[in-house]
Design a protein around this motif. Structure first.
Motif, PDB file in Angstrom:
ATOM      1  N   GLU A  36      13.745  57.547   0.029  1.00 36.79           N
ATOM      2  CA  GLU A  36      14.947  57.479  -0.275  1.00 36.79           C
ATOM      3  C   GLU A  36      15.632  58.917  -0.421  1.00 36.79           C
ATOM      4  OE1 GLU A  36      19.159  55.741  -2.580  1.00 36.79           O
ATOM      5  OE2 GLU A  36      17.767  55.289  -2.602  1.00 36.79           O
ATOM      6  N   ALA A  37      15.041  59.540  -1.066  1.00 38.68           N
ATOM      7  CA  ALA A  37      14.820  61.324  -0.898  1.00 38.68           C
ATOM      8  C   ALA A  37      14.078  62.237  -0.282  1.00 38.68           C
ATOM      9  CB  ALA A  37      14.551  61.462  -2.628  1.00 38.68           C
ATOM     10  N   GLU A  41      18.605  61.225   3.765  1.00 41.79           N
ATOM     11  CA  GLU A  41      20.107  61.317   3.962  1.00 41.79           C
ATOM     12  C   GLU A  41      20.887  61.395   2.901  1.00 41.79           C
ATOM     13  OE1 GLU A  41      19.913  56.549   4.530  1.00 41.79           O
ATOM     14  OE2 GLU A  41      18.708  57.604   6.489  1.00 41.79           O
ATOM     15  N   THR A  42      20.881  61.382   1.354  1.00 36.84           N
ATOM     16  CA  THR A  42      21.663  62.235   0.753  1.00 36.84           C
ATOM     17  C   THR A  42      20.721  63.199  -0.164  1.00 36.84           C
ATOM     18  OG1 THR A  42      21.037  59.760  -0.894  1.00 36.84           O
ATOM     19  CG2 THR A  42      22.627  59.408  -0.018  1.00 36.84           C
ATOM     20  N   SER A  43      21.809  63.769  -0.899  1.00 34.43           N
ATOM     21  CA  SER A  43      20.727  64.891  -1.936  1.00 34.43           C
ATOM     22  C   SER A  43      20.505  63.744  -2.872  1.00 34.43           C
ATOM     23  CB  SER A  43      21.846  65.449  -2.464  1.00 34.43           C
ATOM     24  OG  SER A  43      22.768  64.902  -3.362  1.00 34.43           O
ATOM     25  N   GLU A  46      22.073  62.926  -5.680  1.00 30.90           N
ATOM     26  CA  GLU A  46      23.885  61.538  -5.808  1.00 30.90           C
ATOM     27  C   GLU A  46      22.489  61.100  -5.991  1.00 30.90           C
ATOM     28  OE1 GLU A  46      24.771  61.341  -2.020  1.00 30.90           O
ATOM     29  OE2 GLU A  46      25.519  63.406  -1.861  1.00 30.90           O
ATOM     30  N   ILE A  47      21.211  60.328  -5.995  1.00 35.59           N
ATOM     31  CA  ILE A  47      20.130  59.559  -5.416  1.00 35.59           C
ATOM     32  C   ILE A  47      20.218  59.559  -7.166  1.00 35.59           C
ATOM     33  CG2 ILE A  47      17.725  59.054  -5.536  1.00 35.59           C
ATOM     34  CD1 ILE A  47      17.679  60.407  -2.307  1.00 35.59           C
ATOM     35  N   ARG A  49      22.232  59.855  -9.562  1.00 34.53           N
ATOM     36  CA  ARG A  49      23.128  59.072  -9.712  1.00 34.53           C
ATOM     37  C   ARG A  49      23.367  57.680  -9.708  1.00 34.53           C
ATOM     38  NH1 ARG A  49      26.112  64.723  -8.521  1.00 34.53           N
ATOM     39  NH2 ARG A  49      26.266  63.751  -7.416  1.00 34.53           N
ATOM     40  N   LYS A  50      22.984  57.697  -8.439  1.00 31.75           N
ATOM     41  CA  LYS A  50      23.015  56.195  -8.131  1.00 31.75           C
ATOM     42  C   LYS A  50      22.067  55.209  -8.528  1.00 31.75           C
ATOM     43  CE  LYS A  50      21.854  53.582  -4.026  1.00 31.75           C
ATOM     44  NZ  LYS A  50      21.430  53.495  -2.897  1.00 31.75           N
TER      45      LYS A  50
END
Length: 118
Positions: A36-37, A41-43, A46-47, A49-50
């Motif tokens: 995902e990292a 697409e997201t920092s 953020e990943i 924290r998610k």
């Protein structure tokens, strides 16, 4: 008799609770988080924290993921033997062992015949 300070026992109690309630991630989950990292697409923050993980934990997984990929790709250079090659090598090894046994037997026969002649 000394009593343990309450602060120390409280800290140990909290550490024990954290240790017992620690989330364990499967290797598949770790790979999905790292991928995902990589998609970007997201920092990373953020990943993390998610998924409820610390960034240092993420970077450790990321490093392990990349090292495993590098190790696997380096296997292309040092190609592993196929099963046919392994079976051929086993046959050759067996033949060589038989040859060595035969030579040792011949050596013993010659040695004995020489001692008889002396």
């Amino acid at each position: 008799m000394k009593s343990i300070p309450s602060k120390q026992s409280t800290e140990n109690f909290v550490k024990d609770i954290r240790r017992k309630t620690r989330r364990l991630f499967t290797s598949e989950q770790k790979i999905l988080i790292v991928m995902e990292a990589i998609r970007g697409e997201t920092s990373v923050a953020e990943i993390c924290r998610k998924h409820g993980i610390h960034q240092t934990q993420f970077y450790k997984w990321n490093k392990e993921f990349l090292e495993a990929g590098k190790k696997r790709l380096s296997g292309d250079i040092t190609r592993e033997a196929t099963s046919d090659e392994v079976s051929d090598l086993r046959k050759e090894n067996q033949k060589l062992k038989e040859m060595v046994a035969d030579l040792m037997l011949r050596y013993d026969i010659v040695k004995k015949s020489l001692t008889i002649l002396e």
